[in-house]
Design an enzyme around this catalytic site. Structure first.
Site, mmCIF file in Angstrom:
data_model
loop_
_atom_site.group_PDB
_atom_site.id
_atom_site.type_symbol
_atom_site.label_atom_id
_atom_site.label_comp_id
_atom_site.label_asym_id
_atom_site.label_seq_id
_atom_site.Cartn_x
_atom_site.Cartn_y
_atom_site.Cartn_z
ATOM 1 N N ARG A 154 0.823 -1.193 0.024
ATOM 2 C CA ARG A 154 0.025 -0.131 -0.109
ATOM 3 C C ARG A 154 0.922 1.275 -0.081
ATOM 4 O O ARG A 154 2.111 1.096 0.429
ATOM 5 C CB ARG A 154 -0.897 -0.014 1.169
ATOM 6 N N THR B 58 -9.433 -2.668 1.078
ATOM 7 C CA THR B 58 -10.100 -2.374 -0.159
ATOM 8 C C THR B 58 -11.333 -2.402 -0.279
ATOM 9 O O THR B 58 -12.036 -3.760 -0.137
ATOM 10 C CB THR B 58 -9.300 -3.300 -1.527
ATOM 11 N N HIS C 74 -11.732 -11.471 -1.855
ATOM 12 C CA HIS C 74 -11.937 -10.556 -0.666
ATOM 13 C C HIS C 74 -12.745 -10.963 0.429
ATOM 14 O O HIS C 74 -14.154 -11.318 0.052
ATOM 15 C CB HIS C 74 -12.122 -9.135 -1.354
HETATM 16 N N1 PXP Z 1 -8.050 -9.858 -3.552
HETATM 17 C C1 PXP Z 1 -7.644 -8.582 -3.678
HETATM 18 C C2 PXP Z 1 -7.706 -7.738 -5.037
HETATM 19 C C3 PXP Z 1 -7.516 -7.645 -2.413
HETATM 20 O O1 PXP Z 1 -7.458 -6.275 -2.474
HETATM 21 C C4 PXP Z 1 -7.379 -8.429 -1.002
HETATM 22 C C5 PXP Z 1 -7.210 -7.811 0.199
HETATM 23 O O2 PXP Z 1 -5.869 -7.359 0.190
HETATM 24 C C6 PXP Z 1 -7.608 -9.751 -1.253
HETATM 25 C C7 PXP Z 1 -7.846 -10.521 -2.467
HETATM 26 C C8 PXP Z 1 -7.859 -10.686 0.070
HETATM 27 O O3 PXP Z 1 -8.793 -10.351 0.873
HETATM 28 P P1 PXP Z 1 -8.975 -10.806 2.275
HETATM 29 O O4 PXP Z 1 -7.761 -10.138 3.153
HETATM 30 O O5 PXP Z 1 -10.011 -10.148 2.887
HETATM 31 O O6 PXP Z 1 -9.158 -12.275 2.261
#
Ligand code: PXP
Length: 252
Positions: free
Chosen positions: A49, A105, A198
């Site tokens: 980030r 995100t 996500h």
């Molecule tokens: N995919 C993307 C594009 C993301 O930005 C994130 C979070 O950084 C993830 C997957 C993974 O999400 P989580 O940590 O909620 O499993």
């Protein structure tokens, strides 16, 4: 007939979140990445980030040098991040939206609104040898623009589906799953590789993993949290097992 397998990308950002809560070097996100690899992760995902709140520049350099499995580098489409990605040549780059004030995100990249500014990033990263993915909402317009921009992959944002499941709003969760299924179909028909992620957990992963066109899931926060209780290896193994089971012929 079973569906083709879905790769599990383990996001190790939040090992760095815990490290950074105290400063210093521990716990080491690269150690977590190697453990995840041994436990069955097919790749490692890390988001550098702009404010470096978790993963730092040195982590990226070490991940590139030390991992056996592919690194998926998540980044905002900024000149600073582009320079870092071009230098390290990660296997994959996933372009994500980034707001400093957000905790995570919060949604997909609006590739339709930002197609002009995004195009040079996609072209330069692809020419440098990275497979470029766009993290988008499961929306047919976003999918169509992603194809027009020449991305190889779209990663569909599953956060809204997960939120509806947690809120026990079954109708909304089911409608959002339908949007994910339709966007996956649309993307595959356009020749895009389909990823998703996500917020996914043991309780929410299976319907997403069962979407036929999905080829990769990226999962982080839940697995790192679960590691507190069971250890990271068993958490990754259990998640990989649930994903594999969802691909079996009789899973539906
Ligand atoms: N995919 C993307 C594009 C993301 O930005 C994130 C979070 O950084 C993830 C997957 C993974 O999400 P989580 O940590 O909620 O499993």
């Amino acid at each position: 007939m079973s569906l083709p397998p879905v790769r599990l990308g383990v996001n190790i950002d939040h090992v760095a979140t815990i490290r950074n809560a105290r400063g210093g070097a521990l716990p080491d996100p690269v150690r977590a990445a190697k453990l995840a690899e041994q436990a069955g992760a097919d790749g490692i995902t890390a988001h550098l980030r702009e404010d470096r709140r978790h993963i730092g520049d040195a982590d990226i350099a070490r991940l590139v040098a030390e991992l056996d499995k592919p690194l998926n580098f998540e980044m905002a489409a900024t000149d600073e991040m582009l320079a870092i990605a071009l230098r390290h040549k990660p296997h994959a780059v996933c372009l994500v939206p980034e707001k400093r004030e957000e905790r995570t995100t919060e949604g997909g990249l609006d590739v339709a609104a930002h197609h002009r500014s995004l195009r040079p990033f996609i072209e330069k990263l692809a020419a440098n040898g990275s497979r470029v993915s766009l993290f988008i909402e499961p929306d047919p317009v976003q999918v169509a623009v992603a194809e027009a921009l020449g991305a190889a992959v779209v990663e569909l944002h599953t956060g809204t589906y997960v939120e509806h499941v947690f809120a026990k709003n079954e109708a909304a969760a089911s409608a959002e799953l339908d949007r994910l299924r339709a966007a996956a179909r649309e993307g595959a028909e356009r020749g895009l590789e389909i990823h998703a992620g996500h917020g996914l957990t043991y309780d929410t992963v299976s319907p997403v993993a069962a979407i036929p066109e999905v080829r990769e899931l990226n999962i982080g926060h839940f697995l790192i949290g679960e590691a507190i209780f069971t250890g990271l290896g068993p958490a990754v193994e259990r998640m990989a097992g649930l994903i594999a089971k969802a691909r079996e012929a009789d899973a539906a």
